[in-house]
Design a protein around this motif. Structure first.
Motif, PDB file in Angstrom:
ATOM      1  N   ALA A   1     -23.911 -20.118  31.299  1.00  0.00           N
ATOM      2  CA  ALA A   1     -24.160 -21.033  32.410  1.00  0.00           C
ATOM      3  C   ALA A   1     -22.843 -21.674  32.841  1.00  0.00           C
ATOM      4  O   ALA A   1     -21.941 -21.887  32.041  1.00  0.00           O
ATOM      5  CB  ALA A   1     -25.132 -22.126  31.980  1.00  0.00           C
ATOM      6  N   GLN A   2     -22.755 -21.970  34.138  1.00  0.00           N
ATOM      7  CA  GLN A   2     -21.550 -22.626  34.649  1.00  0.00           C
ATOM      8  C   GLN A   2     -21.495 -24.050  34.121  1.00  0.00           C
ATOM      9  O   GLN A   2     -22.510 -24.749  34.105  1.00  0.00           O
ATOM     10  CB  GLN A   2     -21.586 -22.625  36.169  1.00  0.00           C
ATOM     11  N   SER A   3     -20.309 -24.478  33.713  1.00  0.00           N
ATOM     12  CA  SER A   3     -20.172 -25.832  33.196  1.00  0.00           C
ATOM     13  C   SER A   3     -18.739 -26.297  33.317  1.00  0.00           C
ATOM     14  O   SER A   3     -17.817 -25.497  33.531  1.00  0.00           O
ATOM     15  CB  SER A   3     -20.608 -25.907  31.733  1.00  0.00           C
ATOM     16  N   VAL A   4     -18.554 -27.608  33.190  1.00  0.00           N
ATOM     17  CA  VAL A   4     -17.240 -28.234  33.198  1.00  0.00           C
ATOM     18  C   VAL A   4     -17.146 -29.091  31.946  1.00  0.00           C
ATOM     19  O   VAL A   4     -18.031 -29.922  31.693  1.00  0.00           O
ATOM     20  CB  VAL A   4     -17.047 -29.103  34.449  1.00  0.00           C
ATOM     21  N   SER A   5     -16.088 -28.896  31.176  1.00  0.00           N
ATOM     22  CA  SER A   5     -15.901 -29.640  29.931  1.00  0.00           C
ATOM     23  C   SER A   5     -14.683 -30.543  30.029  1.00  0.00           C
ATOM     24  O   SER A   5     -13.600 -30.084  30.404  1.00  0.00           O
ATOM     25  CB  SER A   5     -15.704 -28.673  28.757  1.00  0.00           C
ATOM     26  N   GLN A   6     -14.873 -31.792  29.703  1.00  0.00           N
ATOM     27  CA  GLN A   6     -13.749 -32.717  29.582  1.00  0.00           C
ATOM     28  C   GLN A   6     -13.624 -33.054  28.104  1.00  0.00           C
ATOM     29  O   GLN A   6     -14.583 -33.486  27.477  1.00  0.00           O
ATOM     30  CB  GLN A   6     -13.998 -33.980  30.416  1.00  0.00           C
ATOM     31  N   HIS A   7     -12.441 -32.853  27.580  1.00  0.00           N
ATOM     32  CA  HIS A   7     -12.281 -32.836  26.123  1.00  0.00           C
ATOM     33  C   HIS A   7     -12.393 -34.205  25.482  1.00  0.00           C
ATOM     34  O   HIS A   7     -12.798 -34.329  24.340  1.00  0.00           O
ATOM     35  CB  HIS A   7     -10.916 -32.231  25.771  1.00  0.00           C
ATOM     36  N   ASN A   8     -12.005 -35.230  26.181  1.00  0.00           N
ATOM     37  CA  ASN A   8     -11.982 -36.572  25.607  1.00  0.00           C
ATOM     38  C   ASN A   8     -12.964 -37.455  26.353  1.00  0.00           C
ATOM     39  O   ASN A   8     -12.933 -37.508  27.577  1.00  0.00           O
ATOM     40  CB  ASN A   8     -10.583 -37.190  25.708  1.00  0.00           C
ATOM     41  N   HIS A   9     -13.825 -38.139  25.628  1.00  0.00           N
ATOM     42  CA  HIS A   9     -14.753 -39.060  26.282  1.00  0.00           C
ATOM     43  C   HIS A   9     -14.133 -40.451  26.429  1.00  0.00           C
ATOM     44  O   HIS A   9     -14.454 -41.159  27.383  1.00  0.00           O
ATOM     45  CB  HIS A   9     -16.050 -39.133  25.485  1.00  0.00           C
ATOM     46  N   HIS A  10     -13.297 -40.816  25.491  1.00  0.00           N
ATOM     47  CA  HIS A  10     -12.632 -42.111  25.532  1.00  0.00           C
ATOM     48  C   HIS A  10     -11.166 -41.928  25.151  1.00  0.00           C
ATOM     49  O   HIS A  10     -10.869 -41.244  24.166  1.00  0.00           O
ATOM     50  CB  HIS A  10     -13.275 -43.108  24.561  1.00  0.00           C
ATOM     51  N   VAL A  11     -10.284 -42.552  25.920  1.00  0.00           N
ATOM     52  CA  VAL A  11      -8.859 -42.531  25.624  1.00  0.00           C
ATOM     53  C   VAL A  11      -8.328 -43.950  25.749  1.00  0.00           C
ATOM     54  O   VAL A  11      -8.625 -44.636  26.729  1.00  0.00           O
ATOM     55  CB  VAL A  11      -8.100 -41.603  26.595  1.00  0.00           C
ATOM     56  N   ILE A  12      -7.562 -44.357  24.762  1.00  0.00           N
ATOM     57  CA  ILE A  12      -6.930 -45.677  24.792  1.00  0.00           C
ATOM     58  C   ILE A  12      -5.424 -45.475  24.707  1.00  0.00           C
ATOM     59  O   ILE A  12      -4.937 -44.825  23.777  1.00  0.00           O
ATOM     60  CB  ILE A  12      -7.411 -46.578  23.648  1.00  0.00           C
ATOM     61  N   LEU A  13      -4.698 -46.024  25.664  1.00  0.00           N
ATOM     62  CA  LEU A  13      -3.243 -45.901  25.701  1.00  0.00           C
ATOM     63  C   LEU A  13      -2.609 -47.246  25.961  1.00  0.00           C
ATOM     64  O   LEU A  13      -3.233 -48.139  26.549  1.00  0.00           O
ATOM     65  CB  LEU A  13      -2.818 -44.932  26.818  1.00  0.00           C
ATOM     66  N   SER A  14      -1.377 -47.363  25.564  1.00  0.00           N
ATOM     67  CA  SER A  14      -0.584 -48.536  25.934  1.00  0.00           C
ATOM     68  C   SER A  14       0.139 -48.250  27.240  1.00  0.00           C
ATOM     69  O   SER A  14       0.378 -47.084  27.594  1.00  0.00           O
ATOM     70  CB  SER A  14       0.431 -48.859  24.839  1.00  0.00           C
ATOM     71  N   GLU A  15       0.456 -49.308  27.969  1.00  0.00           N
ATOM     72  CA  GLU A  15       1.201 -49.128  29.215  1.00  0.00           C
ATOM     73  C   GLU A  15       2.481 -48.349  28.960  1.00  0.00           C
ATOM     74  O   GLU A  15       3.124 -48.509  27.927  1.00  0.00           O
ATOM     75  CB  GLU A  15       1.539 -50.489  29.838  1.00  0.00           C
ATOM     76  N   ALA A  16       2.838 -47.513  29.904  1.00  0.00           N
ATOM     77  CA  ALA A  16       4.039 -46.664  29.885  1.00  0.00           C
ATOM     78  C   ALA A  16       3.848 -45.389  29.064  1.00  0.00           C
ATOM     79  O   ALA A  16       4.732 -44.526  29.083  1.00  0.00           O
ATOM     80  CB  ALA A  16       5.279 -47.407  29.400  1.00  0.00           C
ATOM     81  N   ALA A  17       2.734 -45.261  28.381  1.00  0.00           N
ATOM     82  CA  ALA A  17       2.472 -44.017  27.649  1.00  0.00           C
ATOM     83  C   ALA A  17       2.143 -42.910  28.644  1.00  0.00           C
ATOM     84  O   ALA A  17       1.722 -43.165  29.775  1.00  0.00           O
ATOM     85  CB  ALA A  17       1.318 -44.211  26.677  1.00  0.00           C
ATOM     86  N   SER A  18       2.320 -41.673  28.216  1.00  0.00           N
ATOM     87  CA  SER A  18       1.972 -40.533  29.068  1.00  0.00           C
ATOM     88  C   SER A  18       0.508 -40.175  28.865  1.00  0.00           C
ATOM     89  O   SER A  18      -0.062 -40.370  27.788  1.00  0.00           O
ATOM     90  CB  SER A  18       2.866 -39.337  28.756  1.00  0.00           C
ATOM     91  N   LEU A  19      -0.077 -39.636  29.914  1.00  0.00           N
ATOM     92  CA  LEU A  19      -1.503 -39.310  29.909  1.00  0.00           C
ATOM     93  C   LEU A  19      -1.698 -37.840  30.217  1.00  0.00           C
ATOM     94  O   LEU A  19      -1.056 -37.292  31.125  1.00  0.00           O
ATOM     95  CB  LEU A  19      -2.232 -40.137  30.976  1.00  0.00           C
TER      96      LEU A  19
END
Lengths: 112, 112
Positions: A1-19
């Motif tokens: 079946a066609q689907s879309v997966s996003q690997h992370n449900h929650h991400v916490i970063l500090s300012e200036a970090a890369s995403l």
């Protein structure tokens, strides 16, 4: 079946970090690809989109995404996040026909 | 952002009630959509209208009945709903069915 997966449900970063937020889809045909964002208390809105051409697309607020056809991926990146990037991010894939498939979303929290 | 408006914003209804959700787009678009957004699940496409004609019905139960009287208005008529139908119902529009969708704020529906 066609689907879309996003690997992370929650991400916490500090300012200036890369995403980098991952998005993979399962569909073998031609696709149009989107990233939408929902800031707290606001509507879902377009962040960037890819239809054809250069697989590296740039969107608003310094975001970019790269389409890698061989990996069925469309990952979202930002070199340096800000507190104001706190939001929920949705990957979406428009396949043949009238359907757009959405991923489950990734909640990003950026610590000031 | 007032491109796509939805009313009411919140709705509480019993299982035997009949109610309607309204969506209006002020963007001159030709396609309109209903989505269901439940917690921790991807947006679920319910219906797509293109040029006032329904072109997609994504296996939605008959207790949900859409209506598109013109290109600017979209309704979702609800009757004999179940508690599991409680969710955020989003309306969207786009210039055509391949392009960026513009979302309304949603109607938060609670079925008792």
């Amino acid at each position: 079946a066609q689907s879309v997966s996003q690997h992370n449900h929650h991400v916490i970063l500090s300012e200036a970090a890369s995403l980098e937020l991952g998005c993979n889809y399962s569909y073998g045909g031609t696709v149009n690809l989107f990233w939408y964002v929902q800031y707290p208390g606001q509507h879902l809105q377009l962040l960037l989109k890819y239809f054809s051409g250069d697989p590296l697309v740039k969107g608003i607020k310094g975001f970019e995404a790269e389409f890698i056809k061989s990996k069925f991926s469309f990952n979202l990146r930002k070199p340096s996040v800000q507190w104001s990037d706190t939001a929920e991010y949705f990957c979406a894939v428009k396949t043949g026909g009238f359907k757009t498939l959405f991923g489950a979303g990734t909640r990003l929290f950026v610590k000031a | 952002e007032t491109g796509v408006t939805q009313t009411p914003r919140h709705l509480v209804m019993g299982m035997t009630n009949k109610k309607s959700l309204k969506c209006e787009q002020h963007l001159g678009h030709n396609a309109m959509y209903w989505y269901k957004q439940s917690a921790k699940k991807p947006l679920e496409l319910m219906f797509v209208y293109s040029l006032e004609e329904r072109v997609e019905n994504n296996s939605v139960p008959s207790r949900f009945s859409p209506e598109c009287p013109n290109s600017s208005h979209l309704f979702l008529h609800l009757h004999t709903l179940q508690p599991e139908d409680s969710a955020l119902y989003l309306c969207a529009s786009s210039q055509d069915t391949t392009d960026t969708q513009y979302f309304g704020p949603g109607t938060r529906l609670t079925v008792l």
